[in-house]
Design a protein around this motif. Structure first.
Motif, PDB file in Angstrom:
ATOM      1  N   UNK A   6     -88.340 -33.499  -0.760  1.00 22.59           N
ATOM      2  CA  UNK A   6     -89.586 -34.252  -0.720  1.00 22.59           C
ATOM      3  C   UNK A   6     -89.818 -34.869  -2.090  1.00 22.59           C
ATOM      4  N   UNK A   7     -89.043 -35.919  -2.401  1.00 18.39           N
ATOM      5  CA  UNK A   7     -89.077 -36.429  -3.774  1.00 18.39           C
ATOM      6  C   UNK A   7     -90.381 -37.119  -4.083  1.00 18.39           C
ATOM      7  N   UNK A   8     -90.797 -38.020  -3.170  1.00 17.95           N
ATOM      8  CA  UNK A   8     -92.001 -38.812  -3.431  1.00 17.95           C
ATOM      9  C   UNK A   8     -93.213 -37.908  -3.630  1.00 17.95           C
ATOM     10  N   UNK A   9     -93.340 -36.935  -2.710  1.00 13.01           N
ATOM     11  CA  UNK A   9     -94.495 -36.057  -2.793  1.00 13.01           C
ATOM     12  C   UNK A   9     -94.491 -35.264  -4.075  1.00 13.01           C
ATOM     13  N   UNK A  10     -93.294 -34.823  -4.510  1.00 13.04           N
ATOM     14  CA  UNK A  10     -93.295 -33.996  -5.708  1.00 13.04           C
ATOM     15  C   UNK A  10     -93.603 -34.834  -6.938  1.00 13.04           C
ATOM     16  N   UNK A  11     -93.146 -36.107  -6.934  1.00 16.26           N
ATOM     17  CA  UNK A  11     -93.503 -36.963  -8.067  1.00 16.26           C
ATOM     18  C   UNK A  11     -95.009 -37.163  -8.120  1.00 16.26           C
ATOM     19  N   UNK A  12     -95.605 -37.407  -6.947  1.00  8.49           N
ATOM     20  CA  UNK A  12     -97.056 -37.601  -6.915  1.00  8.49           C
ATOM     21  C   UNK A  12     -97.773 -36.332  -7.360  1.00  8.49           C
ATOM     22  N   UNK A  13     -97.227 -35.179  -6.945  1.00  5.52           N
ATOM     23  CA  UNK A  13     -97.861 -33.926  -7.337  1.00  5.52           C
ATOM     24  C   UNK A  13     -97.802 -33.740  -8.844  1.00  5.52           C
ATOM     25  N   UNK A  14     -96.661 -34.095  -9.445  1.00  7.68           N
ATOM     26  CA  UNK A  14     -96.555 -33.957 -10.898  1.00  7.68           C
ATOM     27  C   UNK A  14     -97.552 -34.877 -11.581  1.00  7.68           C
ATOM     28  N   UNK A  15     -97.608 -36.130 -11.118  1.00 12.26           N
ATOM     29  CA  UNK A  15     -98.557 -37.070 -11.707  1.00 12.26           C
ATOM     30  C   UNK A  15     -99.988 -36.559 -11.547  1.00 12.26           C
ATOM     31  N   UNK A  16    -100.263 -36.031 -10.360  1.00  6.72           N
ATOM     32  CA  UNK A  16    -101.603 -35.505 -10.113  1.00  6.72           C
ATOM     33  C   UNK A  16    -101.945 -34.386 -11.056  1.00  6.72           C
ATOM     34  N   UNK A  17    -101.005 -33.484 -11.291  1.00  8.00           N
ATOM     35  CA  UNK A  17    -101.342 -32.359 -12.170  1.00  8.00           C
ATOM     36  C   UNK A  17    -101.511 -32.838 -13.601  1.00  8.00           C
ATOM     37  N   UNK A  18    -100.772 -33.910 -13.983  1.00  9.59           N
ATOM     38  CA  UNK A  18    -100.954 -34.452 -15.331  1.00  9.59           C
ATOM     39  C   UNK A  18    -102.352 -35.051 -15.465  1.00  9.59           C
ATOM     40  N   UNK A  19    -102.747 -35.807 -14.426  1.00 10.01           N
ATOM     41  CA  UNK A  19    -104.076 -36.425 -14.502  1.00 10.01           C
ATOM     42  C   UNK A  19    -105.160 -35.362 -14.531  1.00 10.01           C
ATOM     43  N   UNK A  20    -104.956 -34.329 -13.694  1.00 14.52           N
ATOM     44  CA  UNK A  20    -106.002 -33.306 -13.653  1.00 14.52           C
ATOM     45  C   UNK A  20    -106.070 -32.555 -14.971  1.00 14.52           C
TER      46      UNK A  20
END
Lengths: 518, 203
Positions: free
Chosen positions: A431-445
């Protein structure tokens, strides 16, 4: 186990009749002890060997497995820990009696809602533990109702404050809506297959999906029913497209209730979803993927613009739930392990954060607390109220910042590992796309967590001197146990690095035991 | 014939439930609620679920809605307030439409629907079929009834011949005893909680 806890509960309910003799303080401690005892009993059941494969009790309506027992323990322990967060009332009331002996009678002390709180909390915990071990759609619905009904009442408990009442009403209406959805789903499944038991549902689905060419009416009925049930459950845990009620409710209810709302119902319902979820139905997988994606994005981005601290924490909760759903949807051994670990981590960190917030609230608004016994005014609402707290109570704010760092996922802390496991399993199964989004999300948070920390450490030049003078004179409002708890939880988060085997091994064993069954 | 009656009752339920939502006067809404329950109870009884239908009438109509009616009369809300708050919610019509269409789409997917299911349309052909049946067919159901009346002690029949209440009670007290206990706990919570919430206090 469940039955014994039920007996304990009934004894506890009988106690209000002699409540006048018990101080509320004692009552809280009593119920905390009951929780710990029940946790001990559920630990005891591990000695029964057949528990590894799961035992059905009450004619198959409930099922006791190793995992349900572990989560029972987790729930009971966190329940008892939350109960310790009440301030000591005895001390307050004696102070009051010293100040104005005529006006204040004993009634004031008794009227404090903490006795009701502990009682209703017990009801909802019983519902939660029933929910985890339920193996039938009817028992699922009943225990969800028991759990969430308790929680609605909990949020309305401070009925004199307008915000708490509105929060409770909103929670009640929306929770009722989601229960209706669940019930509709159950009715659909029943009308198409005349099945309410989970086991037979699994077998039916696996038979139906064994050949893809021959999908009949029955399977569409079951799929839509399951979808409706899962949507209702996602509503209850406030996952993303259905999250709108959560920040309002969490923000408006008093902090001591918010602890309970953010942690307890979510643990049990998430584990229920773990039980229900089935790899074979693609629609459910999509539902969870979309919900995980949306809740990560919304939880992080909308959280950026919040000025009230509890709203912010609510949005961070939503993004955490996104991570958990991501781990759920992958449904491999690794991801299940990551999921269980994430839940344990989430409860610990969230518990600690809210405990610290409560403690800070008590210390900042000490005067209000001592004078009126008024808990709801002693809450922290705005982030800006935390300004410069590092200089007034340095230890508390250091531990708060450790917690927030852990939530943001800064490496040596507990929160990092859980996110790491989830992302690792996500990438591992593609699940590459989702994991990239999750990483970005955790950075933003991370940025909004850092915002709180920054406010915590910048000095507020005007008021700090006055506060300091006040602090020296008065004695501490926070109970010993409360501060001890904060300290030990913070240390646990901090020092997890040195002895990770304790949690990790048990989690791994659990996920293995789940997949052995399948 | 029975089919048509069932459809009429279902239509009555739907219509009066719509009227419950849309009527601006709460007292009239409650009266329509009573009619919803009556229609549903009649529907259930016609389907043969007699016990639940009767308990609908006894519990809902007899106790709950009358209670509602009394409470609403006691509260004495001004009608104009309700109309004002109602007009606020009309802003959400597009959202409601979208959700409703999605929902109907899903339901439509699930439930196989064909024109022949509607009894009013096919009433004529049904009637002809019925007359045909009368003349040409021999009714199997009546045969079963005759069998029952003449041989009341056949093993199969004596096992299955529960009354409805007996069947419900049998299931509830043996198989679903745990559920009954959970229900009783929920009821206990529902009794204690209003006491907590409505008690006079000062904190």
């Amino acid at each position: 186990m469940i039955f014994i806890s039920l007996l304990i509960l009934i004894v506890a309910i009988a106690t209000p009749s002699i409540r006048i003799n018990l101080s509320p303080n004692l009552f809280i401690r009593l119920s905390a002890i009951i929780f710990i005892y029940a946790g001990g009993i559920s630990f005891n059941t591990f000695y029964i060997h057949s528990i590894e494969s799961g035992v059905g009790i009450y004619s198959g309506l409930y099922q006791v497995t190793a995992i349900s027992q572990l989560i029972d323990m987790l729930i009971y322990l966190t329940g008892s820990l939350i109960l310790t967060a009440w301030p000591i009332f005895n001390k307050n009331s004696t102070l009051e009696i010293n100040y104005e002996t005529v006006n204040k009678t004993n009634e004031d002390r008794i009227m404090n809602p903490c006795t009701e709180y502990s009682l209703i909390v017990m009801f909802s915990t019983l519902g939660a533990s029933l929910l985890i071990s339920s193996a039938d759609l009817i028992s699922l619905y009943l225990s969800i109702e028991l759990q969430s009904f308790g929680v609605y009442i909990l949020s309305t408990l401070y009925r004199d404050s307008e915000s708490a009442t509105s929060a409770g009403l909103k929670y009640f209406l929306l929770g009722g809506l989601s229960s209706c959805l669940i019930l509709l789903g159950i009715a659909l499944i029943y009308s198409y297959s005349a099945i309410t038991n989970f086991e037979s549902l699994y077998t039916l689905i696996s038979v139906l999906y064994s050949d893809f060419n021959n999908l009949s009416d029955i399977s569409t009925g079951i799929v839509y029913g399951l979808l409706l049930i899962l949507i209702g459950l996602l509503f209850k845990i406030a996952a993303a497209p259905l999250h709108n009620w959560a920040p309002d409710v969490y923000d408006n209810s008093p902090t001591i209730v918010t602890i309970w709302l953010t942690i307890m119902p979510k643990i049990s319902i998430l584990f229920l979803i773990l039980e229900i979820i089935n790899d074979k139905i693609i629609e459910i997988k999509y539902l969870f993927l979309i919900s995980a994606l949306l809740s990560i994005i919304l939880g992080t981005i909308v959280g950026l613009s919040q000025i009230k601290i509890k709203r912010l924490l609510a949005y961070s909760t939503i993004s955490h739930i996104g991570f958990m759903l991501l781990a759920l949807v992958i449904n491999t051994i690794q991801s299940t392990e990551a999921f269980i670990f994430y839940i344990i981590q989430y409860t610990l960190t969230n518990l600690n954060t809210f405990l610290i917030l409560l403690a800070l609230g008590y210390t900042i608004n000490r005067k209000i607390l001592l004078k009126n016994n008024n808990l709801i005014n002693s809450d922290i609402t705005l982030i800006s109220q935390l300004k410069g707290q590092f200089f007034n109570n340095p230890l508390l704010s250091i531990s708060l910042s450790i917690c927030l760092f852990s939530m943001a996922g800064v490496p040596p802390l507990l929160g990092f590992f859980s996110k790491y496991f989830v992302l690792y399993s996500a990438i591992f199964s593609g699940y590459y796309l989702l994991s990239i989004i999750a990483i970005l999300g955790s950075v933003i948070s991370a940025s909004y967590y850092l915002k709180i920390i920054k406010i915590l450490y910048t000095e507020d030049t005007k008021e700090s001197n006055i506060d300091k003078v006040d602090n020296v004179n008065e004695e501490s409002v926070i109970s010993n146990l409360h501060s001890f708890l904060i300290a030990s939880l913070t240390l646990l988060i901090l020092l997890f690095l040195f002895k990770p085997t304790l949690i990790l091994n048990s989690v791994q064993l659990l996920s293995l035991s789940i997949f052995n069954d399948c | 014939m029975e089919n048509i009656l069932l459809n009429v009752l279902a239509l009555g339920t739907l219509l009066s439930s719509l009227l419950v939502i849309s009527s601006s006067n709460p007292v009239i809404a409650v009266i329509f609620l009573i009619s919803v329950f009556f229609n549903a109870a009649g529907y259930l009884i016609l389907l043969g679920v007699g016990f639940i239908g009767i308990s609908y009438i006894l519990l809902y109509v007899g106790a709950i809605t009358v209670l509602f009616l009394f409470v609403i009369m006691m509260i004495n809300i001004k009608l104009s307030d309700i109309v004002e708050t109602g007009s606020e919610y009309t802003k959400n019509y597009p959202l409601a439409l979208a959700i409703g269409i999605l929902f109907i789409y899903e339901i439509n997917n699930i439930l196989p629907f064909s024109i022949s299911d509607v009894a009013l349309i096919t009433a004529l052909t049904d009637f002809i079929n019925y007359i045909n049946n009368l003349f040409l067919y021999q009714d199997h159901y009546s045969l079963v009834n005759i069998l029952n009346t003449f041989n009341p002690s056949i093993a199969d029949i004596s096992i299955t011949s529960f009354l409805q209440i007996e069947a419900i009670g049998h299931g509830l007290y043996t198989y679903g005893a745990a559920l009954l206990i959970v229900c009783s706990i929920i009821l206990l919570l529902a009794m204690t909680a209003p006491i907590f919430l409505s008690r006079k206090s000062k904190f």
